[in-house]
Design a protein around this motif. Structure first.
Motif, PDB file in Angstrom:
ATOM      1  N   SER A  54      45.627  38.439  33.238  1.00  0.00           N
ATOM      2  CA  SER A  54      46.218  37.122  33.499  1.00  0.00           C
ATOM      3  C   SER A  54      47.395  37.186  34.467  1.00  0.00           C
ATOM      4  CB  SER A  54      46.656  36.486  32.178  1.00  0.00           C
ATOM      5  OG  SER A  54      45.524  36.169  31.387  1.00  0.00           O
ATOM      6  N   TRP A  55      48.234  38.216  34.354  1.00  0.00           N
ATOM      7  CA  TRP A  55      49.429  38.287  35.203  1.00  0.00           C
ATOM      8  C   TRP A  55      49.066  38.514  36.666  1.00  0.00           C
ATOM      9  CZ3 TRP A  55      54.367  36.958  34.354  1.00  0.00           C
ATOM     10  CH2 TRP A  55      54.728  36.694  33.031  1.00  0.00           C
ATOM     11  N   GLN A  56      48.166  39.442  36.928  1.00  0.00           N
ATOM     12  CA  GLN A  56      47.807  39.699  38.322  1.00  0.00           C
ATOM     13  C   GLN A  56      46.991  38.559  38.919  1.00  0.00           C
ATOM     14  OE1 GLN A  56      46.728  43.503  39.727  1.00  0.00           O
ATOM     15  NE2 GLN A  56      47.820  44.635  38.144  1.00  0.00           N
ATOM     16  N   LEU A  57      46.149  37.922  38.109  1.00  0.00           N
ATOM     17  CA  LEU A  57      45.414  36.763  38.600  1.00  0.00           C
ATOM     18  C   LEU A  57      46.371  35.616  38.911  1.00  0.00           C
ATOM     19  CD1 LEU A  57      42.386  36.832  36.123  1.00  0.00           C
ATOM     20  CD2 LEU A  57      42.343  37.452  38.543  1.00  0.00           C
ATOM     21  N   ALA A  58      47.359  35.418  38.032  1.00  0.00           N
ATOM     22  CA  ALA A  58      48.345  34.360  38.262  1.00  0.00           C
ATOM     23  C   ALA A  58      49.157  34.638  39.523  1.00  0.00           C
ATOM     24  CB  ALA A  58      49.268  34.246  37.045  1.00  0.00           C
ATOM     25  N   ASP A  59      49.554  35.887  39.715  1.00  0.00           N
ATOM     26  CA  ASP A  59      50.326  36.242  40.901  1.00  0.00           C
ATOM     27  C   ASP A  59      49.520  35.982  42.170  1.00  0.00           C
ATOM     28  OD1 ASP A  59      52.699  37.674  42.145  1.00  0.00           O
ATOM     29  OD2 ASP A  59      51.059  38.959  42.826  1.00  0.00           O
TER      30      ASP A  59
END
Length: 403
Positions: A54-59
């Motif tokens: 989720s964090w890398q996709l959000a970034d």
């Protein structure tokens, strides 16, 4: 022949993706925030992001935190099975054919801890040994146009399924009981029948083909199948009694090479045509009669380069069905392996960091939508290339001087 990638073509794909996510998100969500988060997550899964948590996709998508995606997957109110139905409808609308097949197989997600729903020390098809992992029975729809996942289940090992504390911690609904992997495939098959999914055969590996309950489900509903089966599948012997399928091959080998059948391709793989020696025989399965008007046929497949490598398939088909079509169906099983590979390597199918029941189903189903979009775009690209090739052939014929 392939169709050249152009700027206009890529822009059209972007427009197609926007139209698809907008159409699905409209009735799925009541608020605009989860609608946008849903569209952003699908787009991010399709992007070239090294680790699709989720964090890398959000970034990648431009969110300052992963909170929007985490809320979408966990706390937002929406029906994930309604999304699954939309994925199926999209796949069938673009790839559906009367002679399509449904393919069942497992995929696995190796985990480090013990907190994720369904995780346990169990056989992992990814490594071929016991791992701390989750096991996910999946259903792929495949036709000459392409293939994509249309259904999914998470396998709950019996110990975990019967542990109230683990169930509560993982948010497993009360109505969910322990089901074997073949039983989960039966449940998915029932859903496909209710949805009117067009298919001619169910295909699966030996893990499912050996299960008499799955075969019985197909017999009761007059469903065709071409399933890999074990060498010890019990068959009624010619002279009475019961014998394993392997004994049939032994008798054929005793007849010499003339009894081994003929060499045929069962489709194209990464290294070209997959050619084997095939034999087909009418058989009677001990204790299991076929549906009225149907017969059982045993297919024996031998490697050309290594004749000791043998695989058995049991077909349940209407009487008079030509054998070449059964060989083609047996060769379709690898298409779900391609879906598993692309889903994991390209779309983050098992890259999630969710631990609970609902977020797991939501992440996996959204990844299925991303894979379906790729499959449909690929099918359209192939259709355009075929059309261009046909037009070129017509022009060359027209431009050929008469006489």
């Amino acid at each position: 022949m392939t169709c050249a990638l152009t700027y206009d073509l890529v822009v059209s794909w972007d427009a197609e993706l926007t139209a698809l996510t907008t159409c699905i998100a409209g009735p799925l969500f009541t608020r605009p925030e989860p609608r946008q988060a849903f569209a952003d997550l699908v787009r991010a899964l399709l992007a070239d992001v090294p680790r699709k948590n989720s964090w890398q996709l959000a970034d990648h998508i431009g969110h300052t935190t992963a909170h929007r995606f985490e809320h979408l997957l966990d706390r937002a109110k929406w029906d994930v099975n309604a999304l699954r139905d939309e994925v199926r409808s999209y796949v069938i609308a673009h790839l559906g054919r009367a002679d399509g097949v449904l393919i069942a197989d497992d995929t696995s997600a190796i985990k480090k801890g013990q907190m994720s729903v369904g995780v346990a020390d169990q056989y992992c098809g990814l490594t071929g040994q016991v791992e701390n992992c989750q096991v996910m029975p999946m259903l792929t729809y495949a036709s000459e146009a392409g293939q994509a996942f249309v259904n999914r289940r998470l396998y709950l090992p019996e110990a975990g399924a019967g542990d109230p504390q683990r169930r509560a911690r993982a948010g497993v609904p009360e109505h969910v009981a322990f089901r074997t992997k073949p039983q989960l495939v039966i449940d998915m098959l029932a859903e496909e029948l209710a949805a009117g999914t067009p298919f001619r055969y169910l295909c699966a590996d030996t893990g499912y083909g050996r299960d008499p309950h799955l075969r019985a489900f197909c017999h009761e509903r007059a469903l065709g199948y071409v399933l890999a089966v074990p060498v010890d599948l019990p068959l009624v012997a010619v002279r009475g009694g019961v014998e394993p399928a392997g004994h049939v091959l032994d008798r054929l080998l005793a007849l010499g090479r003339a009894g081994i059948g003929e060499r045929r391709s069962c489709g194209t793989g990464t290294k070209g045509l997959r050619v084997y020696d095939w034999t087909a025989l009418a058989v009677t399965v001990a204790g299991q009669a076929p549906a009225p008007g149907y017969v059982h046929t045993l297919l024996i497949r031998r490697s050309v380069s290594a004749p000791t490598e043998v695989e058995f398939f049991l077909a349940h088909v209407p009487a008079g069905t030509p054998v070449p079509g059964l060989i083609d169906a047996a060769g379709m099983r690898w298409k779900i392996e391609e879906n598993n590979e692309h889903g994991k390597d390209l779309l983050g199918l098992t890259s999630y960091q969710v631990r609970k029941w609902t977020p797991w189903h939501r992440h996996v189903t959204i990844a299925m939508l991303a894979l379906a979009f790729l499959a449909v775009m690929r099918a359209a690209l192939s259709a355009d290339a075929d059309e261009a090739a046909g037009e070129g052939k017509d022009r060359s014929l027209l431009e050929t001087p008469a006489g």
